[in-house]
Design a protein around this motif. Structure first.
Motif, PDB file in Angstrom:
ATOM      1  N   VAL A 253       0.841  -1.205   0.000  1.00 15.41           N
ATOM      2  CA  VAL A 253       0.000   0.000   0.000  1.00 15.41           C
ATOM      3  C   VAL A 253       0.872   1.250   0.000  1.00 15.41           C
ATOM      4  N   ALA A 254       1.956   1.259   0.789  1.00 10.67           N
ATOM      5  CA  ALA A 254       2.868   2.409   0.839  1.00 10.67           C
ATOM      6  C   ALA A 254       3.530   2.626  -0.514  1.00 10.67           C
ATOM      7  N   LEU A 255       3.921   1.536  -1.194  1.00  8.87           N
ATOM      8  CA  LEU A 255       4.529   1.678  -2.521  1.00  8.87           C
ATOM      9  C   LEU A 255       3.548   2.247  -3.537  1.00  8.87           C
ATOM     10  N   VAL A 256       2.305   1.824  -3.494  1.00  8.26           N
ATOM     11  CA  VAL A 256       1.288   2.333  -4.412  1.00  8.26           C
ATOM     12  C   VAL A 256       1.063   3.826  -4.172  1.00  8.26           C
ATOM     13  N   ILE A 257       0.981   4.243  -2.908  1.00  7.91           N
ATOM     14  CA  ILE A 257       0.774   5.675  -2.588  1.00  7.91           C
ATOM     15  C   ILE A 257       1.971   6.492  -3.057  1.00  7.91           C
TER      16      ILE A 257
END
Length: 186
Positions: free
Chosen positions: A22-26
């Motif tokens: 999720v952090a990589l997508v954001i």
């Protein structure tokens, strides 16, 4: 084809569902938005980070209007003006100091009558009722030092045996009179 499928399956099922995914997508979305904004806005001044910086410096003062006096060298030496036939500021200060030092041992009225002709009316009024016994010195130990401020206002420093007398003299009509007395103990 199977290894590619396994990699995609791992990516979509395990990695994207974790906190790290999720952090990589954001992060990808944020950098994408910033990159798109920079492409749309045009060239950026890299030193300031501004894209709408004026080409000339902004100035509220006219550089051709002359000196405004804010950042200037000290004013030229001022020479006090004395009316012909009158005492100079140095002479007036010396006479006043001599009269001031004769205070102890004399009556208040006699002491003030010696100071009054050398004082402004405002100083004479302030000294009304002053006790001549409170004069903290008895003799001059050097010459007067003149600090001209304007043509009609000077400061005079007089070294005495127990400190320094500071006098302010004014001459609105060319006749020098003491307007303020201050004592600095050493």
């Amino acid at each position: 084809m199977r290894p590619v499928r396994r990699a995609l399956e791992f990516l979509f099922t395990r990695l994207l569902r974790s906190r790290l995914g999720v952090a990589l997508v954001i992060a990808v979305l944020v950098f994408g938005v910033i990159g798109a904004a920079r492409l749309v806005s045009g060239p950026v001044d890299s030193t300031l980070g501004l894209s709408t910086r004026p080409s000339q410096p902004i100035s509220t003062a006219n550089p051709h209007a002359g000196d405004d006096g804010v950042l200037s060298s000290p004013p030229a030496a001022v020479s006090p003006k004395t009316r012909p036939g009158e005492a100079t500021p140095e002479q007036t200060a010396s006479r006043f100091t001599t009269a001031w030092l004769t205070g102890p041992g004399s009556s208040g009225e006699a002491w003030q009558s010696r100071l009054r002709p050398l004082s402004t009316p405002a100083l004479a009024e302030k000294m009304t009722g002053a006790d001549p016994e409170t004069v903290p010195a008895s003799r001059m130990t050097g010459g007067v030092t003149l600090r001209p401020r304007t043509e009609s206002f000077v400061e005079v420093l007089v070294p005495l045996d127990d400190g320094r007398l500071r006098l302010e003299l004014v001459a609105p009509d060319g006749r020098w009179l003491v307007d303020a007395v201050d004592w600095e103990r050493q």
